[in-house]
Scaffold this motif. Sequence first.
Motif, PDB file in Angstrom:
ATOM      1  N   ALA A  56     -42.130 -28.169  80.749  1.00 41.49           N
ATOM      2  CA  ALA A  56     -42.110 -27.227  79.618  1.00 41.49           C
ATOM      3  C   ALA A  56     -43.482 -27.100  78.970  1.00 41.49           C
ATOM      4  O   ALA A  56     -43.613 -26.956  77.758  1.00 41.49           O
ATOM      5  CB  ALA A  56     -41.065 -27.626  78.578  1.00 41.49           C
ATOM      6  N   SER A  91     -47.238 -25.082  79.809  1.00 42.06           N
ATOM      7  CA  SER A  91     -48.122 -24.303  80.683  1.00 42.06           C
ATOM      8  C   SER A  91     -49.429 -25.058  80.893  1.00 42.06           C
ATOM      9  O   SER A  91     -50.032 -24.974  81.961  1.00 42.06           O
ATOM     10  CB  SER A  91     -48.475 -22.949  80.077  1.00 42.06           C
ATOM     11  N   MET A 102     -48.225 -15.425  77.146  1.00 44.75           N
ATOM     12  CA  MET A 102     -46.936 -16.124  77.167  1.00 44.75           C
ATOM     13  C   MET A 102     -45.797 -15.128  77.040  1.00 44.75           C
ATOM     14  O   MET A 102     -45.262 -14.906  75.956  1.00 44.75           O
ATOM     15  CB  MET A 102     -46.871 -17.129  76.031  1.00 44.75           C
ATOM     16  N   THR A 142     -42.429 -16.869  76.091  1.00 44.24           N
ATOM     17  CA  THR A 142     -42.453 -17.250  74.686  1.00 44.24           C
ATOM     18  C   THR A 142     -42.245 -16.029  73.791  1.00 44.24           C
ATOM     19  O   THR A 142     -41.523 -16.091  72.787  1.00 44.24           O
ATOM     20  CB  THR A 142     -43.802 -17.935  74.375  1.00 44.24           C
ATOM     21  N   THR A 195     -49.568 -19.260  70.356  1.00 41.07           N
ATOM     22  CA  THR A 195     -48.750 -20.438  70.680  1.00 41.07           C
ATOM     23  C   THR A 195     -49.493 -21.362  71.645  1.00 41.07           C
ATOM     24  O   THR A 195     -50.039 -20.903  72.638  1.00 41.07           O
ATOM     25  CB  THR A 195     -47.424 -19.996  71.350  1.00 41.07           C
ATOM     26  N   ALA A 196     -49.503 -22.641  71.332  1.00 41.55           N
ATOM     27  CA  ALA A 196     -50.169 -23.596  72.211  1.00 41.55           C
ATOM     28  C   ALA A 196     -49.304 -23.820  73.460  1.00 41.55           C
ATOM     29  O   ALA A 196     -48.090 -23.645  73.415  1.00 41.55           O
ATOM     30  CB  ALA A 196     -50.374 -24.908  71.486  1.00 41.55           C
ATOM     31  N   ALA A 197     -49.973 -24.216  74.564  1.00 39.86           N
ATOM     32  CA  ALA A 197     -49.249 -24.318  75.834  1.00 39.86           C
ATOM     33  C   ALA A 197     -48.593 -25.674  76.027  1.00 39.86           C
ATOM     34  O   ALA A 197     -48.746 -26.319  77.054  1.00 39.86           O
ATOM     35  CB  ALA A 197     -50.220 -24.026  76.963  1.00 39.86           C
ATOM     36  N   MET A 226     -42.216 -27.043  73.183  1.00 37.72           N
ATOM     37  CA  MET A 226     -41.695 -26.717  71.852  1.00 37.72           C
ATOM     38  C   MET A 226     -42.698 -26.049  70.927  1.00 37.72           C
ATOM     39  O   MET A 226     -42.472 -25.989  69.711  1.00 37.72           O
ATOM     40  CB  MET A 226     -41.167 -27.974  71.153  1.00 37.72           C
ATOM     41  N   SER A 240     -43.413 -22.958  70.488  1.00 36.00           N
ATOM     42  CA  SER A 240     -42.957 -21.760  69.761  1.00 36.00           C
ATOM     43  C   SER A 240     -42.151 -22.134  68.536  1.00 36.00           C
ATOM     44  O   SER A 240     -42.138 -21.411  67.545  1.00 36.00           O
ATOM     45  CB  SER A 240     -42.119 -20.801  70.597  1.00 36.00           C
ATOM     46  N   ASP A 296     -36.901 -23.757  76.538  1.00 32.99           N
ATOM     47  CA  ASP A 296     -38.342 -23.962  76.685  1.00 32.99           C
ATOM     48  C   ASP A 296     -38.697 -24.076  78.169  1.00 32.99           C
ATOM     49  O   ASP A 296     -39.712 -23.557  78.638  1.00 32.99           O
ATOM     50  CB  ASP A 296     -38.756 -25.232  75.926  1.00 32.99           C
ATOM     51  N   ASN A 351     -43.791 -17.965  81.623  1.00 33.10           N
ATOM     52  CA  ASN A 351     -45.193 -17.904  81.175  1.00 33.10           C
ATOM     53  C   ASN A 351     -46.145 -18.124  82.354  1.00 33.10           C
ATOM     54  O   ASN A 351     -47.104 -17.391  82.555  1.00 33.10           O
ATOM     55  CB  ASN A 351     -45.482 -18.983  80.124  1.00 33.10           C
TER      56      ASN A 351
HETATM   57  N1  ASP Z   1     -43.711 -24.573  76.064  1.00 31.65           N
HETATM   58  C1  ASP Z   1     -44.337 -23.287  76.187  1.00 31.65           C
HETATM   59  C2  ASP Z   1     -45.511 -23.348  77.128  1.00 31.65           C
HETATM   60  O1  ASP Z   1     -46.152 -24.357  77.238  1.00 31.65           O
HETATM   61  C3  ASP Z   1     -44.746 -22.726  74.857  1.00 31.65           C
HETATM   62  C4  ASP Z   1     -43.528 -22.488  74.012  1.00 31.65           C
HETATM   63  O2  ASP Z   1     -43.064 -23.400  73.322  1.00 31.65           O
HETATM   64  O3  ASP Z   1     -42.990 -21.373  74.060  1.00 31.65           O
HETATM   65  O4  ASP Z   1     -45.820 -22.384  77.781  1.00 31.65           O
END
Ligand code: ASP
Length: 459
Positions: free
Chosen positions: A318, A320, A354, A357, A395-397, A400, A402, A431, A438
């Motif tokens: 989960a 990226s 993303m 996301t 959003t960081a990769a 969780m 988002s 996720d 993504n």
């Molecule tokens: N977990 C997702 C990602 O790393 C980001 C998100 O929480 O949507 O791409």
Amino acid sequence: MALVLAVVFGVIFSSSYILTEKKLTKLAKEIRDENIICRLNILKNKKYKTLSEFEKQLENRLSKPDLKSFQGLIIKAAYHNPALSWIEWMGIVFLRALKMIVIPLIFTSIISGIITIGSGQNLGRLGLKTLLYYVSTSVLAILSGLFFVNVFQPGTGADIKGLETMSDFSIQQKNLKDILIEIVPDNIFKSLVNNDLLSVIFLSLLVGIFITQLDKKNNGMLSGLFSSLFELFMKITMFIIRLAPLGIFGLVAKVIADQDNIGNLVHNLGSFIFCVTSALFIHALLTLPLLTYLFGRNNPLRHLNNMTSALLTAFSTASSAATLPLTMNNVKEKSGVSEKIANFTLPIGATVNMDGTAIYITAVVMFIAQITGMEMGVKEQLIILLTALLASIGTAAIPMASLVIITIILNIFGLPFEMIAIILPVDRILDMFRTTVNVWSDSCGAVIIAKSEGEQLKV
Ligand code: ASP
């Protein structure tokens, strides 16, 4: 584990409603109307097992205008669940920690992302093509998300009791014009302090773009500073997320304890999961392959097959970012994209692009709006589109991530952020699906862009 324990706890220690002598005296001070307190006295020390039962009693005792003005206050006072107060704080602390980290995380994530695009010879044709791909696929993704939540209305008719009383919930819907105008902050510090997501994203884009315009010395210094800060805030976020089981326990136990009818909640959540996964599948298996076929003149099935190990890693981690080395390997070694294109598009894609996301953020906002009965017309859905697009960029990769952003997106629409507790039980599994989408979108982007640059690929 936390989820199961939360459900068990919530079922055993379900909330009830009781007006004790002490609570009535306190209410009398707040309401200042003897007549109402007199009528409430009849309910003194009677325990009601569900909110609906208690509400029915209030309806019988009070006039409509009184009910409208004081119902929230009375319900809050009568709420009785001593066991919950021992664990509720865990959820509250978890949400506070998420809110604490979100602004620094978005700010540094966007700035360091832009610096990567803008550095060296990258900006220009390749940079523009990449951005065009990222924005258009995210918009298509959001549209499929909106399609499913509008058709299936997962939140409509939900009777999610109790959550409204968690915060003094009042819908304060803003109009489109104000939201657009307020994207430009009149005071940078105020935007940062007030968690104004859109203004912070706007500010970060500006700072990022103009750092790339500085001379070498200053550019180098600031780029180094922001990438170090980004790494720092990522680490802190991951630490907070490691505490998620405790937070989930506190929040979900409350949701369950406050439910009159758990079946109802399960039904709504089921329909929410259906909408999110359907939109993800349509985007991943129809839209992206079609784009790869039309614009990349490639065989999307063969590319999908090449990406298997990266996609499975995305699904299981989960994240990226954690998947990036495998994504790069699959795209270069198996699909035949050049070092140059892969090294440029994939790292920035992992943080900025993303699609999954974006679908999730859209669906969550619509779901919670439907639960609270907030009308979401075309204008509001346009705001959701814009917000989800910008928020998915920020959003960081990591797992969780988002969720971190959604806590403040709900504020934009005047929705109480505590409502996020409703989707917590299903966030992790969704996720895994959204992260896979993504990564899949990043890889299709690399293939399409490589082809447009005249490369010969293996797909
Ligand atoms: N977990 C997702 C990602 O790393 C980001 C998100 O929480 O949507 O791409």
